[in-house]
Design a protein around this motif. Structure first.
Motif, short mmCIF file in Angstrom:
data_model
loop_
_atom_site.label_atom_id
_atom_site.label_comp_id
_atom_site.label_asym_id
_atom_site.label_seq_id
_atom_site.Cartn_x
_atom_site.Cartn_y
_atom_site.Cartn_z
N SER A 131 3.61 0.71 -1.45
CA SER A 131 2.59 0.11 -1.71
C SER A 131 1.95 -1.57 -1.36
CB SER A 131 2.41 -0.07 -3.24
OG SER A 131 2.34 1.70 -3.71
N GLU A 210 -2.34 -0.63 0.92
CA GLU A 210 -1.90 0.84 0.52
C GLU A 210 -1.99 0.53 -0.73
OE1 GLU A 210 -0.48 2.86 2.56
OE2 GLU A 210 -0.39 1.89 3.99
N ARG A 237 -6.45 1.73 2.87
CA ARG A 237 -5.67 3.13 3.78
C ARG A 237 -5.37 3.58 2.78
NH1 ARG A 237 -1.81 -0.51 7.18
NH2 ARG A 237 -3.83 -1.60 7.99
N ASN A 238 -4.42 3.93 1.55
CA ASN A 238 -3.80 4.65 0.97
C ASN A 238 -3.82 4.80 -0.64
OD1 ASN A 238 -2.80 6.87 2.65
ND2 ASN A 238 -2.18 5.03 3.60
#
Ligand SMILES: [Zn+2]
Ligand SMILES: [Zn+2]
Length: 249
Positions: A131, A210, A237-238
């Motif tokens: 992250s 992230e 992105r995530n």
């Protein structure tokens, strides 16, 4: 104030004498201030994830069968397939000392040292450990006015310091007031009421990031999934989810 371990124990003992803290579960006394609402024995009876157990790799629900090694990454409960986050993890199950910690956080804008340690350890394990930015689930403005603080923001602030990651309380906002209809609805109904409830105001801030999306508790996952949907649509992105506790099913 920096104290050695033994000095810290002595200091805790003095504080316990001065301000005895009663365990919210068993009524006994809380030996160490860092434990917060519950005593050590009640903490020991609470199921905390260590990283060694088999979970649904995506939503983090405990699996019925234990598997080892790389196969763990392939374990899915399948019920979370339609949810928009990459993976969700909690410090442990919503029971005992973790449940009491979550309930206290709705009344007091403070996390105990022990909960902070557990959350930080969870964030530093796979798959959350990549992250780059911390975003709390926003509270509805009406509830913000009555409570005075957002419990997810308290968790996010603590993690931002311990993980040294930027805290982003501006990008994600709540836009509809449909949550009041949630009571009594099944998982499908709940999902429908939170879809479209969140919006990203500053897409540039989350683009290619992230995101570590933070909340107090994970129940059906529909709220964090709706947040993740908005964040991914804005270019994240995530989206990884971290909560203090999660339901066991
Ligand atoms: Zn106790
Ligand atoms: Zn799952």
């Amino acid at each position: 104030m920096l104290l050695t371990h033994s000095a810290q124990l002595f200091y805790d003992a003095l504080l316990t004498l001065a301000y005895p803290q009663v365990c919210a579960i068993c009524g006994g006394s809380v030996e160490r201030r860092k434990f917060g609402v519950a005593c050590e024995a009640c903490w020991n009876r609470t199921r905390i994830f260590t990283g060694a157990e088999t979970l649904c790799w995506k939503c983090g629900v405990p699996a019925i069968v234990e598997v080892a090694g790389a196969v763990r990454e392939e374990v899915r409960c399948r019920r979370c397939d339609s949810q928009s986050f990459t993976a969700a993890r909690a410090a442990g199950l919503y029971e005992g000392a973790l449940r009491e910690s979550v309930l206290l956080l709705k009344r007091q804008p403070h996390l105990s040292q022990h909960v902070e340690t557990l959350l930080t350890a969870t964030a530093m394990r796979e798959p959350l450990n990549v992250s780059t930015r911390i975003v709390p689930v926003p509270l509805h403005p009406r509830r913000m006015r009555t409570r005075g603080f957002n419990q997810a923001s308290i968790v996010a602030q603590v993690l931002s310091k311990s993980l040294r990651l930027p805290l982003d309380e501006k990008s994600l906002v709540r836009v509809s007031s449909s949550e009041k209809y949630r009571a009594g609805l099944d998982a499908k109904g709940r999902h429908d009421t939170v879809v479209g409830a969140f919006e990203v105001r500053h897409p540039k801030l989350v683009e290619n990031e992230e995101v570590l999306l933070v909340d107090d508790v994970f129940t059906t996952g529909s709220t964090v999934s709706a947040c993740a949907e908005a964040l991914v649509a804005a270019g994240a992105r995530n989206v990884f989810v971290l909560t203090i506790a999660r339901a066991s099913l």
